[in-house]
Motif scaffolding. Structure first.
Motif, PDB file in Angstrom:
ATOM      1  N   GLY A  87     -14.290   1.116  11.400  1.00  0.00           N
ATOM      2  CA  GLY A  87     -13.847   1.336  10.019  1.00  0.00           C
ATOM      3  C   GLY A  87     -13.388   0.062   9.374  1.00  0.00           C
ATOM      4  O   GLY A  87     -13.313  -0.985  10.039  1.00  0.00           O
ATOM      5  N   PRO A  88     -13.055   0.101   8.091  1.00  0.00           N
ATOM      6  CA  PRO A  88     -13.195   1.240   7.193  1.00  0.00           C
ATOM      7  C   PRO A  88     -14.663   1.603   6.944  1.00  0.00           C
ATOM      8  O   PRO A  88     -15.549   0.763   7.093  1.00  0.00           O
ATOM      9  CB  PRO A  88     -12.545   0.755   5.879  1.00  0.00           C
ATOM     10  N   SER A  89     -14.886   2.832   6.571  1.00  0.00           N
ATOM     11  CA  SER A  89     -16.235   3.298   6.302  1.00  0.00           C
ATOM     12  C   SER A  89     -16.792   2.622   5.057  1.00  0.00           C
ATOM     13  O   SER A  89     -16.052   2.009   4.283  1.00  0.00           O
ATOM     14  CB  SER A  89     -16.237   4.812   6.103  1.00  0.00           C
ATOM     15  N   ALA A  90     -18.091   2.752   4.857  1.00  0.00           N
ATOM     16  CA  ALA A  90     -18.720   2.172   3.666  1.00  0.00           C
ATOM     17  C   ALA A  90     -18.114   2.750   2.389  1.00  0.00           C
ATOM     18  O   ALA A  90     -17.869   2.027   1.412  1.00  0.00           O
ATOM     19  CB  ALA A  90     -20.226   2.418   3.708  1.00  0.00           C
ATOM     20  N   LYS A  91     -17.840   4.059   2.394  1.00  0.00           N
ATOM     21  CA  LYS A  91     -17.227   4.684   1.220  1.00  0.00           C
ATOM     22  C   LYS A  91     -15.825   4.138   0.986  1.00  0.00           C
ATOM     23  O   LYS A  91     -15.410   3.913  -0.155  1.00  0.00           O
ATOM     24  CB  LYS A  91     -17.174   6.202   1.405  1.00  0.00           C
ATOM     25  N   ALA A  92     -15.089   3.915   2.065  1.00  0.00           N
ATOM     26  CA  ALA A  92     -13.732   3.381   1.938  1.00  0.00           C
ATOM     27  C   ALA A  92     -13.762   1.959   1.395  1.00  0.00           C
ATOM     28  O   ALA A  92     -12.941   1.591   0.540  1.00  0.00           O
ATOM     29  CB  ALA A  92     -13.021   3.419   3.286  1.00  0.00           C
ATOM     30  N   LEU A  93     -14.687   1.153   1.867  1.00  0.00           N
ATOM     31  CA  LEU A  93     -14.783  -0.233   1.400  1.00  0.00           C
ATOM     32  C   LEU A  93     -15.096  -0.289  -0.092  1.00  0.00           C
ATOM     33  O   LEU A  93     -14.537  -1.110  -0.828  1.00  0.00           O
ATOM     34  CB  LEU A  93     -15.848  -0.983   2.204  1.00  0.00           C
ATOM     35  N   GLU A  94     -15.981   0.578  -0.524  1.00  0.00           N
ATOM     36  CA  GLU A  94     -16.305   0.639  -1.948  1.00  0.00           C
ATOM     37  C   GLU A  94     -15.069   1.039  -2.766  1.00  0.00           C
ATOM     38  O   GLU A  94     -14.776   0.458  -3.817  1.00  0.00           O
ATOM     39  CB  GLU A  94     -17.438   1.636  -2.180  1.00  0.00           C
ATOM     40  N   ALA A  95     -14.338   2.014  -2.245  1.00  0.00           N
ATOM     41  CA  ALA A  95     -13.143   2.480  -2.943  1.00  0.00           C
ATOM     42  C   ALA A  95     -12.051   1.413  -2.965  1.00  0.00           C
ATOM     43  O   ALA A  95     -11.328   1.255  -3.961  1.00  0.00           O
ATOM     44  CB  ALA A  95     -12.620   3.746  -2.278  1.00  0.00           C
ATOM     45  N   ILE A  96     -11.914   0.663  -1.879  1.00  0.00           N
ATOM     46  CA  ILE A  96     -10.920  -0.413  -1.806  1.00  0.00           C
ATOM     47  C   ILE A  96     -11.192  -1.472  -2.868  1.00  0.00           C
ATOM     48  O   ILE A  96     -10.286  -1.937  -3.559  1.00  0.00           O
ATOM     49  CB  ILE A  96     -10.924  -1.048  -0.402  1.00  0.00           C
ATOM     50  N   THR A  97     -12.447  -1.861  -2.992  1.00  0.00           N
ATOM     51  CA  THR A  97     -12.827  -2.884  -3.973  1.00  0.00           C
ATOM     52  C   THR A  97     -12.507  -2.425  -5.393  1.00  0.00           C
ATOM     53  O   THR A  97     -11.917  -3.163  -6.191  1.00  0.00           O
ATOM     54  CB  THR A  97     -14.325  -3.203  -3.854  1.00  0.00           C
TER      55      THR A  97
ATOM     56  N   THR B 238       6.376   2.488  -0.763  1.00  0.00           N
ATOM     57  CA  THR B 238       5.764   1.921   0.443  1.00  0.00           C
ATOM     58  C   THR B 238       4.238   2.005   0.391  1.00  0.00           C
ATOM     59  O   THR B 238       3.574   1.523   1.311  1.00  0.00           O
ATOM     60  CB  THR B 238       6.240   2.666   1.707  1.00  0.00           C
ATOM     61  N   LEU B 239       3.685   2.598  -0.649  1.00  0.00           N
ATOM     62  CA  LEU B 239       2.242   2.841  -0.715  1.00  0.00           C
ATOM     63  C   LEU B 239       1.527   1.777  -1.536  1.00  0.00           C
ATOM     64  O   LEU B 239       2.135   1.095  -2.356  1.00  0.00           O
ATOM     65  CB  LEU B 239       1.979   4.222  -1.313  1.00  0.00           C
ATOM     66  N   ASN B 240       0.224   1.657  -1.308  1.00  0.00           N
ATOM     67  CA  ASN B 240      -0.569   0.679  -2.053  1.00  0.00           C
ATOM     68  C   ASN B 240      -1.892   1.279  -2.499  1.00  0.00           C
ATOM     69  O   ASN B 240      -2.415   2.203  -1.873  1.00  0.00           O
ATOM     70  CB  ASN B 240      -0.803  -0.581  -1.213  1.00  0.00           C
ATOM     71  N   GLN B 241      -2.425   0.739  -3.585  1.00  0.00           N
ATOM     72  CA  GLN B 241      -3.656   1.277  -4.183  1.00  0.00           C
ATOM     73  C   GLN B 241      -4.838   1.239  -3.224  1.00  0.00           C
ATOM     74  O   GLN B 241      -5.590   2.212  -3.107  1.00  0.00           O
ATOM     75  CB  GLN B 241      -4.011   0.472  -5.448  1.00  0.00           C
ATOM     76  N   ALA B 242      -5.024   0.109  -2.558  1.00  0.00           N
ATOM     77  CA  ALA B 242      -6.201  -0.043  -1.693  1.00  0.00           C
ATOM     78  C   ALA B 242      -6.169   0.949  -0.536  1.00  0.00           C
ATOM     79  O   ALA B 242      -7.181   1.582  -0.199  1.00  0.00           O
ATOM     80  CB  ALA B 242      -6.284  -1.475  -1.170  1.00  0.00           C
TER      81      ALA B 242
END
Length: 392
Positions: free
Chosen positions: A63-73, A276-280
């Motif tokens: 991980g992160p998965s492809a979907k997660a990487l797209e969402a992080i960006t 304590t949370l973050n957007q990415a």
């Protein structure tokens, strides 16, 4: 804690945006594009150094998965400047929908470690924390730093299972919380779901019961083994989950706890909530939560790695516990786990050393197949070095 939209959160973002202004943003962006910002970005190392097999932290390097990487960006580019309230609400709704609960039953945190620590801190005000002799005790030891009594430990069985009967017998008026990890870390063993359910119901009549389900998604039939239905049924039980394991988001820090509204409010008093949370991290969790293809792929790779380790263990005349997690607890016989760890490190393979008094037990996490193979191939040499260190 449960994400509450504070005045500071709302006004802070609005004031910052209005103070800078649209034109200011455009000017700054243009300057960046033109190369006016020339300060070098410091080099940062993410993950293990090249050539090192990192098998010591129960991470999922697929991980992160492809979907997660797209969402992080997307989240970082469009939301990095803003507090993460809307994303937190989205994730809360997704978790609530899956389990048939409300937002008020869920506390989000930066990984499950904070919310587990908050629970231990809250419980320590009522009494001592009771746990097995061998379990992931880091968060339940947090109150000790503030002067609370040490964890009361109940011996594991000869097979290193959690002894539920002995645990129940050990509960008394001084017990503030019982802490169970299922599957357990570092043993990797899972409890019979019916026996655990019966224990939780009985024990929760006497004290709070915390069940850490960090590895639930890695087992066969996860819904069969979760204790979340007990929360819904009104029992004094809390359940912790994390995105650090099967979802491959250990570095993105997203976890949560499910409890009654009363327990959630009580535990939340000891934490910082949404700050304590973050957007990415939230974006990655949202994108991963229903990504069944990635979860299936990860589980297959983890199981492939475990099979390789179990074969190597047998080939080298050793034994290991059956594992329902992404790690294996290896019995080194008359060997020493710390010396074995040192010997593996010389081969650029990172594993764990001794846990408490279990000097001959060694934990190895799963990783990329090439890294697991390095562990397997290094085992004979590392065992020889281990014995040499013991005899020196």
């Amino acid at each position: 804690m449960s994400y509450s939209r504070s005045r500071r959160l709302f006004i802070g973002g609005s004031v910052a945006a209005s103070a800078f202004g649209v034109s200011g943003f455009s000017t700054f962006t243009a300057a960046q594009t033109a190369g006016a910002i020339t300060s070098p970005i410091p080099a940062v190392t993410y993950g293990p150094s090249p050539g090192v097999a990192k098998l010591n932290a129960n991470e999922n390097p697929f991980g992160p998965s492809a979907k997660a990487l797209e969402a992080i960006t997307k989240a970082s580019a469009e939301g990095g400047a803003y507090y993460a309230y809307p994303a937190a609400m989205t994730l809360l709704d997704m978790i609530a929908e899956r389990h048939g609960i409300s937002r008020k039953n869920i506390s989000l945190s930066a990984g499950s470690s904070p919310i587990l620590s908050y629970t231990a801190l809250a419980a320590s005000k009522k009494g001592k924390i009771l746990g097995p002799d061998l379990f992931w005790d880091t968060t339940s030891k947090a109150p000790e730093k503030q002067g609370a009594p040490e964890i009361v430990r109940v011996p594991n069985t000869a097979e290193l299972d959690i002894d539920l009967d002995a645990m129940y017998a050990a509960i008394d008026d001084s017990t503030g919380m019982v802490h169970i990890c299922n599957p357990n870390n570092p043993t990797g063993k899972i409890l019979d779901p019916e026996k655990l359910r019966d224990f939780c119901i009985k024990a929760s009549k006497k004290t709070l019961v915390l069940v850490d389900e960090a590895y639930n998604e890695l087992i066969d039939e996860p819904p069969k083994h979760t204790m979340i239905p007990l929360v819904k049924a009104g029992h004094n039980v809390v359940v912790a989950r994390t995105f650090s394991k099967i979802y491959g988001l250990a570095g993105m820090r997203v976890g949560y706890l499910i409890a009654s509204e009363e327990n959630t409010d009580w535990i939340n008093r000891y934490g910082m909530g949404g700050y304590t949370l973050n957007q990415a991290g939230l974006a990655a969790a949202i994108a991963s939560y229903n990504d069944e293809a990635f979860l299936t792929f990860s589980k297959e790779k983890i199981n492939e790695g475990k099979a390789m380790v179990m074969d190597a263990v047998k080939a080298n005349g050793l034994t290991a516990l059956p594992s329902s997690t992404n790690f294996v607890f290896v019995n080194l016989g008359d060997g020493n786990a710390e010396y074995f760890r040192q010997a593996m490190a010389e081969e650029d393979v990172l594993i764990r050393g001794i846990y408490r008094t279990y000097t001959n037990w060694s934990r190895v996490s799963m990783g990329r197949i090439a890294d697991v193979k390095r562990y397997v191939d290094s085992m004979p040499k590392a065992l020889e070095k281990m014995y040499a260190l013991q005899n020196s």
